[in-house]
Structures are given as structure tokens and as C-alpha cells.
Scaffold this motif. Structure first.
Motif, PDB file in Angstrom:
ATOM      1  N   ILE A   1       0.850  -1.176   0.000  1.00  0.00           N
ATOM      2  CA  ILE A   1       0.000   0.000   0.000  1.00  0.00           C
ATOM      3  C   ILE A   1       0.891   1.234   0.000  1.00  0.00           C
ATOM      4  CG2 ILE A   1      -1.881  -1.179   1.189  1.00  0.00           C
ATOM      5  CD1 ILE A   1      -1.178   0.522   3.679  1.00  0.00           C
ATOM      6  N   TYR A   2       0.327   2.325  -0.455  1.00  0.00           N
ATOM      7  CA  TYR A   2       1.078   3.562  -0.605  1.00  0.00           C
ATOM      8  C   TYR A   2       0.329   4.720   0.048  1.00  0.00           C
ATOM      9  CZ  TYR A   2       3.184   0.762  -4.320  1.00  0.00           C
ATOM     10  OH  TYR A   2       3.793  -0.244  -5.036  1.00  0.00           O
ATOM     11  N   LEU A   3       1.073   5.737   0.394  1.00  0.00           N
ATOM     12  CA  LEU A   3       0.484   6.981   0.862  1.00  0.00           C
ATOM     13  C   LEU A   3       1.187   8.112   0.136  1.00  0.00           C
ATOM     14  CD1 LEU A   3      -1.617   8.206   2.824  1.00  0.00           C
ATOM     15  CD2 LEU A   3       0.290   8.626   4.387  1.00  0.00           C
ATOM     16  N   ARG A   4       0.499   8.681  -0.822  1.00  0.00           N
ATOM     17  CA  ARG A   4       1.026   9.836  -1.530  1.00  0.00           C
ATOM     18  C   ARG A   4       0.665  11.067  -0.725  1.00  0.00           C
ATOM     19  NH1 ARG A   4       4.461  12.108  -5.511  1.00  0.00           N
ATOM     20  NH2 ARG A   4       3.532  14.123  -6.107  1.00  0.00           N
ATOM     21  N   MET A   5       1.678  11.868  -0.379  1.00  0.00           N
ATOM     22  CA  MET A   5       1.468  13.049   0.455  1.00  0.00           C
ATOM     23  C   MET A   5       1.915  14.280  -0.314  1.00  0.00           C
ATOM     24  SD  MET A   5       2.766  11.566   4.128  1.00  0.00           S
ATOM     25  CE  MET A   5       4.480  11.444   3.600  1.00  0.00           C
ATOM     26  N   ASP A   6       0.976  15.149  -0.603  1.00  0.00           N
ATOM     27  CA  ASP A   6       1.252  16.403  -1.308  1.00  0.00           C
ATOM     28  C   ASP A   6       1.001  17.587  -0.379  1.00  0.00           C
ATOM     29  OD1 ASP A   6      -0.281  14.863  -4.124  1.00  0.00           O
ATOM     30  OD2 ASP A   6       1.866  15.233  -3.870  1.00  0.00           O
ATOM     31  N   SER A   7       1.519  18.734  -0.772  1.00  0.00           N
ATOM     32  CA  SER A   7       1.327  19.968   0.009  1.00  0.00           C
ATOM     33  C   SER A   7       1.665  19.752   1.478  1.00  0.00           C
ATOM     34  CB  SER A   7      -0.114  20.468  -0.141  1.00  0.00           C
ATOM     35  OG  SER A   7      -0.431  20.713  -1.498  1.00  0.00           O
ATOM     36  N   LEU A   8       2.780  19.124   1.733  1.00  0.00           N
ATOM     37  CA  LEU A   8       3.174  18.822   3.107  1.00  0.00           C
ATOM     38  C   LEU A   8       3.444  20.101   3.889  1.00  0.00           C
ATOM     39  CD1 LEU A   8       5.393  15.735   2.384  1.00  0.00           C
ATOM     40  CD2 LEU A   8       3.454  15.762   3.957  1.00  0.00           C
ATOM     41  N   GLN A   9       3.079  20.057   5.154  1.00  0.00           N
ATOM     42  CA  GLN A   9       3.255  21.186   6.055  1.00  0.00           C
ATOM     43  C   GLN A   9       4.064  20.743   7.279  1.00  0.00           C
ATOM     44  OE1 GLN A   9       2.293  24.286   5.117  1.00  0.00           O
ATOM     45  NE2 GLN A   9       1.681  23.258   3.215  1.00  0.00           N
ATOM     46  N   PRO A  10       4.689  21.684   7.977  1.00  0.00           N
ATOM     47  CA  PRO A  10       5.471  21.301   9.165  1.00  0.00           C
ATOM     48  C   PRO A  10       4.682  20.478  10.169  1.00  0.00           C
ATOM     49  CG  PRO A  10       5.974  23.550   8.537  1.00  0.00           C
ATOM     50  CD  PRO A  10       4.854  23.116   7.648  1.00  0.00           C
ATOM     51  N   GLU A  11       3.400  20.721  10.286  1.00  0.00           N
ATOM     52  CA  GLU A  11       2.579  19.954  11.229  1.00  0.00           C
ATOM     53  C   GLU A  11       2.374  18.509  10.805  1.00  0.00           C
ATOM     54  OE1 GLU A  11       1.856  22.875   9.829  1.00  0.00           O
ATOM     55  OE2 GLU A  11      -0.228  22.974   9.141  1.00  0.00           O
ATOM     56  N   ASP A  12       2.792  18.162   9.591  1.00  0.00           N
ATOM     57  CA  ASP A  12       2.740  16.764   9.147  1.00  0.00           C
ATOM     58  C   ASP A  12       3.963  15.973   9.611  1.00  0.00           C
ATOM     59  OD1 ASP A  12       1.425  18.006   6.065  1.00  0.00           O
ATOM     60  OD2 ASP A  12       0.299  16.962   7.646  1.00  0.00           O
ATOM     61  N   THR A  13       4.907  16.643  10.228  1.00  0.00           N
ATOM     62  CA  THR A  13       6.108  15.972  10.734  1.00  0.00           C
ATOM     63  C   THR A  13       5.731  14.950  11.802  1.00  0.00           C
ATOM     64  OG1 THR A  13       7.552  17.851  10.271  1.00  0.00           O
ATOM     65  CG2 THR A  13       8.271  16.311  11.979  1.00  0.00           C
ATOM     66  N   ALA A  14       6.133  13.703  11.575  1.00  0.00           N
ATOM     67  CA  ALA A  14       5.789  12.623  12.488  1.00  0.00           C
ATOM     68  C   ALA A  14       6.439  11.328  12.010  1.00  0.00           C
ATOM     69  CB  ALA A  14       4.270  12.426  12.548  1.00  0.00           C
ATOM     70  N   MET A  15       6.358  10.317  12.856  1.00  0.00           N
ATOM     71  CA  MET A  15       6.672   8.956  12.435  1.00  0.00           C
ATOM     72  C   MET A  15       5.395   8.381  11.836  1.00  0.00           C
ATOM     73  SD  MET A  15       9.175   6.751  12.368  1.00  0.00           S
ATOM     74  CE  MET A  15      10.286   6.956  13.777  1.00  0.00           C
TER      75      MET A  15
END
Length: 126
Positions: A79-93
Motif C-alpha cells: 500500500i502507498y500513501l502519496r502526500m502532497d502539500s506537506l506542512q510542518p505539522e505533518d512531521t511525524a513517524m
């Protein structure tokens, strides 16, 4: 033994994109609802996205709708997770999980999943 292995994490600037992958044991792959979760330092693990067995039914947390896309490739047991328009609040494990019950009310609840990967770090700088 069920095994999940995430990859694709890294460091990007705000507005950038990443695609995470999660490879699973072939014997279980087609039988389970799978999901992506994340956990930032000092915060609880939270659901990001889930995908049902057939691949066409997906569910997203409100904070990623329109930015993240979950997909699955049955032929590759991934499975995949494409992440666009990333923001600093998306920082995580970011963690991959399998064997969700499929209960729509709990599909983004960590407690609903039985198997977990080790995680891959995503860091977004401003």
C-alpha cells in the motif's frame, strides 16, 4: 508471522511531496483492511488514511483530505500513501497497520488494528 515494512520517509520543505510504501506478507495482504497512522513527539498516534480490501473504498482524516492519497497494489502486496502539500505539522513517524476490522466508525482508530510496521520518519521544514 505477519510483517509490515514501511519506506519512503525523509525530509522535505513545506509544500513538497513524498510517497510512503508499506510492503506486507503476501499471505495476509488481500484479507485485511490496512491503514496509515502517524505519531508526533509528545502526541498520541492518530489515523491518517485507510483502505479496504478491494482498494476502491478509502477513508481519510479531515486534516489530510485533498492532500494525501492512499492506494494499494495487490500484485505487489503493497500500500502507498502519496502526500502532497506537506506542512510542518505533518512531521511525524508514519506507521502502516493491517488487520483492521473494517468498522467504518473505527477505521482510523489505532486500537482497531492488529499488526504494525516499525515506522518511517517524515520531517517537513518551513
Amino acid at each position: 508471522q505477519v510483517q509490515l515494512m514501511e519506506s519512503g520517509g525523509g525530509s522535505v520543505q513545506a509544500g513538497g511531496s513524498l510517497t510512503l510504501s508499506c510492503a506486507s506478507s503476501g499471505s495476509i495482504y488481500r484479507s485485511y483492511v490496512m491503514g496509515w497512522f502517524r505519531q508526533a513527539p509528545g502526541k498520541e498516534r492518530e489515523g491518517v488514511a485507510a483502505i479496504y480490501t478491494g482498494g476502491s473504498n478509502t477513508h481519510y482524516a479531515d486534516f489530510v483530505k485533498g492532500r494525501f492519497t492512499i492506494t494499494r497494489d495487490n500484485a505487489k502486496n503493497t500500500i502507498y500513501l502519496r502526500m502532497d502539500s506537506l506542512q510542518p505539522e505533518d512531521t511525524a513517524m508514519y506507521y502502516c497497520a493491517a488487520d483492521g476490522s473494517g468498522d467504518y466508525q473505527r477505521v482510523l482508530s489505532p486500537s482497531d488494528y492488529r499488526y504494525w510496521g516499525q515506522g518511517t520518519q517524515v520531517t517537513v521544514s518551513s
